[in-house]
Design an enzyme around this catalytic site. Structure first.
Site, PDB file in Angstrom:
ATOM      1  N   GLY A  42       0.855  -1.196   0.000  1.00 49.89           N
ATOM      2  CA  GLY A  42       0.000   0.000   0.000  1.00 49.89           C
ATOM      3  C   GLY A  42       0.881   1.232   0.000  1.00 49.89           C
ATOM      4  O   GLY A  42       2.062   1.178  -0.360  1.00 49.89           O
ATOM      5  N   TRP A  44       2.114   3.111   2.586  1.00 51.17           N
ATOM      6  CA  TRP A  44       3.245   3.048   3.520  1.00 51.17           C
ATOM      7  C   TRP A  44       4.172   1.892   3.172  1.00 51.17           C
ATOM      8  O   TRP A  44       5.399   2.017   3.257  1.00 51.17           O
ATOM      9  CB  TRP A  44       2.692   2.961   4.949  1.00 51.17           C
ATOM     10  N   ALA A 184       3.272   8.809   5.067  1.00 48.10           N
ATOM     11  CA  ALA A 184       3.959   8.130   3.970  1.00 48.10           C
ATOM     12  C   ALA A 184       4.287   9.070   2.804  1.00 48.10           C
ATOM     13  O   ALA A 184       5.420   9.080   2.305  1.00 48.10           O
ATOM     14  CB  ALA A 184       3.110   6.948   3.494  1.00 48.10           C
ATOM     15  N   LYS A 236      -2.497   7.169  20.376  1.00 47.49           N
ATOM     16  CA  LYS A 236      -2.454   8.564  19.898  1.00 47.49           C
ATOM     17  C   LYS A 236      -3.752   8.957  19.201  1.00 47.49           C
ATOM     18  O   LYS A 236      -4.142  10.119  19.208  1.00 47.49           O
ATOM     19  CB  LYS A 236      -1.281   8.742  18.938  1.00 47.49           C
ATOM     20  N   ARG A 300      -7.136  12.359   9.952  1.00 42.33           N
ATOM     21  CA  ARG A 300      -8.590  12.306   9.818  1.00 42.33           C
ATOM     22  C   ARG A 300      -9.313  12.145  11.147  1.00 42.33           C
ATOM     23  O   ARG A 300     -10.463  12.549  11.272  1.00 42.33           O
ATOM     24  CB  ARG A 300      -8.996  11.202   8.855  1.00 42.33           C
ATOM     25  N   LYS A 329     -13.817   3.658   8.647  1.00 46.92           N
ATOM     26  CA  LYS A 329     -14.109   3.940  10.052  1.00 46.92           C
ATOM     27  C   LYS A 329     -12.917   4.643  10.688  1.00 46.92           C
ATOM     28  O   LYS A 329     -11.769   4.386  10.350  1.00 46.92           O
ATOM     29  CB  LYS A 329     -14.404   2.639  10.817  1.00 46.92           C
ATOM     30  N   GLN A 331     -10.301   5.171  13.391  1.00 44.54           N
ATOM     31  CA  GLN A 331      -9.679   4.288  14.363  1.00 44.54           C
ATOM     32  C   GLN A 331      -9.777   4.847  15.782  1.00 44.54           C
ATOM     33  O   GLN A 331      -9.950   4.100  16.729  1.00 44.54           O
ATOM     34  CB  GLN A 331      -8.228   4.101  13.985  1.00 44.54           C
TER      35      GLN A 331
END
Lengths: 391, 391
Positions: A42, A44, A184, A236, A300, A329, A331
């Protein structure tokens, strides 16, 4: 002069790549080169492959070739993603415009991709990991070492389900983690950044991971604290929700900084309660304070929470997520719920006013403004001695 | 369960104001009420007076009246500032629109203002402090305690010249400090904030300061680390200059977070080298990480440094200050110079790549982009073991 610097002066510096893996001529043993495979491609994962490839070319202790497992997709042009990556040296879908390095080989066959590697870098969405482990168990080298770049472990009532532990247990190998303030796309264009490797026991292994990731614009340090490093990457996001509420309420930078600090303190306290081995100093590393800052400034979780507070909590997170994140969703919201369950289960709710308030705001039990109403929650703490002493 | 929480549970909570200063009936000793004077009436001084006044009214262990020394000025209306404050209960010049509390008495006579107080709060521009001490020495109560809210100590070659030490030595009294992420105007309108009291020996004294400052929107903790707390208030401005460069170069939040983290690490390392008693945990308090965040998000040090970097360093800080700050000088730039002199004098330059680079950029020896070129500076550090271990 303070001991910290004395100890540094007495200790011979680790001299770049020459300290590890190089063999002296008189040993007459051919150098054993490490071979790295990146499992995941992907955004990252592709950046990780780029970083690793640049070092694999440069360092004699690594095989040039870096294999990257690609979850095969057919592009709108009808071509296979892995074929396009190998032809153009770009991940045109997830990291367009960035050359990965000619020594990156995209491989859609997972078992083939991991077979020869002794260094496995896992960087997939976390829900894929169980399936991946099931597929490759017994099909990897016995001396393989793993590192997880995956953020997003779940926090269950009985404790967090660490991705590094899952990998370690399922595959029967050692697993480090790499976390940090890592956006990334910014690292892809070589903007300066840092990262933290968390390792369990063997410093030499951590050094190998540092050497294969570290570049002039991506500075990697290692700490002996897998759990602390990995928990930072998840917790975090709860603080970012709180920071977003402050933004939505237009409370200003001063209040936001206070909330971020309280959040960092609770991240530290929660991690240490779950894993007494977790070190305070880990939270000064990139995976701690720096990742927290990045996540609370952009990201986000912060953004949706800001919108939630601006609407006075009248529109649910489900609605906002659907509108702002195309159905993905958040996190932070689910982690806040999971953390709340642990706190509630263990009777720690009052020790964590920020974490518990975030969840209660998310589910509509408290208004967003509750995020700055701490006085009611904290009478049990002595104000003298420093909050850090108690939490 | 971790020891930190156990120790908290075993320890009886400090129950608000009742623990300190209250006397039980059977003692038959009349309670000795503390009397507070605020020396200074600028923006932050006025907010401090407001906070203190609200608690002095509420707590039985303090005299209601809070005296505030006003450096007398004649307003454009021809009235004296102190008279207007006493008539309107507002500092119309430095904190207009905010009621200070009716128990605040403005007093233009410094000696009169301090005479009866046993708690002296110093909050003036730092260059005034020597003169103030000379004027009041021998004219204060023998049992007086001081606290300094003054940011801006100078860092001289032979070490920093702490304001708290100056007060202590000149007046022969104990002196605490209060620092933190404190934007006066935001606290004035009761936006949530935190602060840190640094104390030297006596926890009871620290408790008194916490009680007189702490409100529901201004949460104060105390740590036994005067030097650490006071140094944070000064050194953060050097990091804010670095953060401003990153903003001017448009490097993004990720890089900015990394630079702030490296800055926090150097603040910690520098403080600990100068004062081995400085504690790591102090940097997790409001005076550390929170004040750093506030200062690096807003603030004039950051702003001018951003303009400097946008201009590629072609316009000097002197020019930019003249244009953007109406002739005021940036504290970060002069602190960076002072810190550089200490580092150079002691042979520590290479241990502090961020601090030294900030100064070299400020004086035009390096381009602003050097702020993110760390790799050349750091080969002497082992990357494994965590940067925090060595710095």
């Amino acid at each position: 002069m303070a001991p910290s610097v004395e100890s540094q002066q007495q200790q011979p510096p680790v001299e770049a790549e020459n300290t590890v893996n190089s063999t002296r001529v008189e040993d007459e043993v051919p150098p054993i080169k490490s071979k790295v495979t990146v499992v995941g491609s992907g955004n990252w994962g592709s950046v990780a492959a780029k970083l690793i490839a640049s070092n694999a070319r440069r360092l004699s202790s690594f095989h040039d070739e870096v294999r990257m497992w690609v979850f095969e997709e057919t592009l709108p042009t009808g071509e296979k993603l892995s074929e396009v990556i190998n032809r153009t040296n770009e991940n045109v879908k997830y990291l367009p415009g960035i050359k990965l390095g000619e020594n990156v080989v995209a491989d859609p066959d997972l078992e083939n991709a991991v077979r020869d590697a002794n260094m496995l870098v896992f960087v997939t969405p976390h829900q894929f990991m169980e399936g991946i482990c099931r597929q490759i168990v017994g099909k990897i080298r016995e001396d393989a070492e793993a590192i997880s770049l995956i953020k997003g472990m779940e926090v269950k009532k009985e404790g967090p389900c660490m991705i590094s532990t899952l990998i370690s247990e399922q595959l029967g190998i050692n697993c480090c983690v790499l976390m940090g303030a890592n956006i990334a796309n910014e690292i892809a264009v070589e903007k300066f950044s840092e990262a933290t490797v968390g390792y369990r026991k063997h410093k030499e292994i951590a050094e190998k991971w540092v050497h294969i990731f570290n570049t002039s614009y991506f500075m990697v340090s290692a700490v002996q604290d897998v759990e602390g490093v990995e928990l930072c990457g998840t917790l975090k996001n709860v603080v970012a929700i709180a920071a977003g509420f402050v933004d939505g309420l237009e409370m200003g930078n001063n209040t936001k900084a206070a909330i971020m600090r309280i959040g960092l303190r609770e991240m530290k306290a929660f991690s240490k309660l779950l894993f007494p081995s977790v070190k305070d100093t880990t939270f000064f590393e990139s995976c701690g304070v720096a990742d927290l800052i990045t996540t609370c400034l952009g990201g986000r979780n912060r953004k949706c929470a800001e919108a939630f507070a601006r609407n006075g909590g009248k529109r649910s997170f489900d609605e906002l997520e659907a509108e702002m994140l195309q159905g993905q969703k958040l996190q932070g919201v689910s982690t806040a719920k999971e953390v709340y369950e642990v706190l509630s289960h263990r009777g720690w709710l009052e020790l964590f006013p920020l974490f518990s308030t975030v969840h209660e705001i998310c589910i509509g039990r408290l208004p967003p403004s509750a995020i700055v109403q701490y006085s009611e929650h904290t009478p049990k703490f002595s104000l003298v001695g420093g909050s850090a002493q108690f939490l």
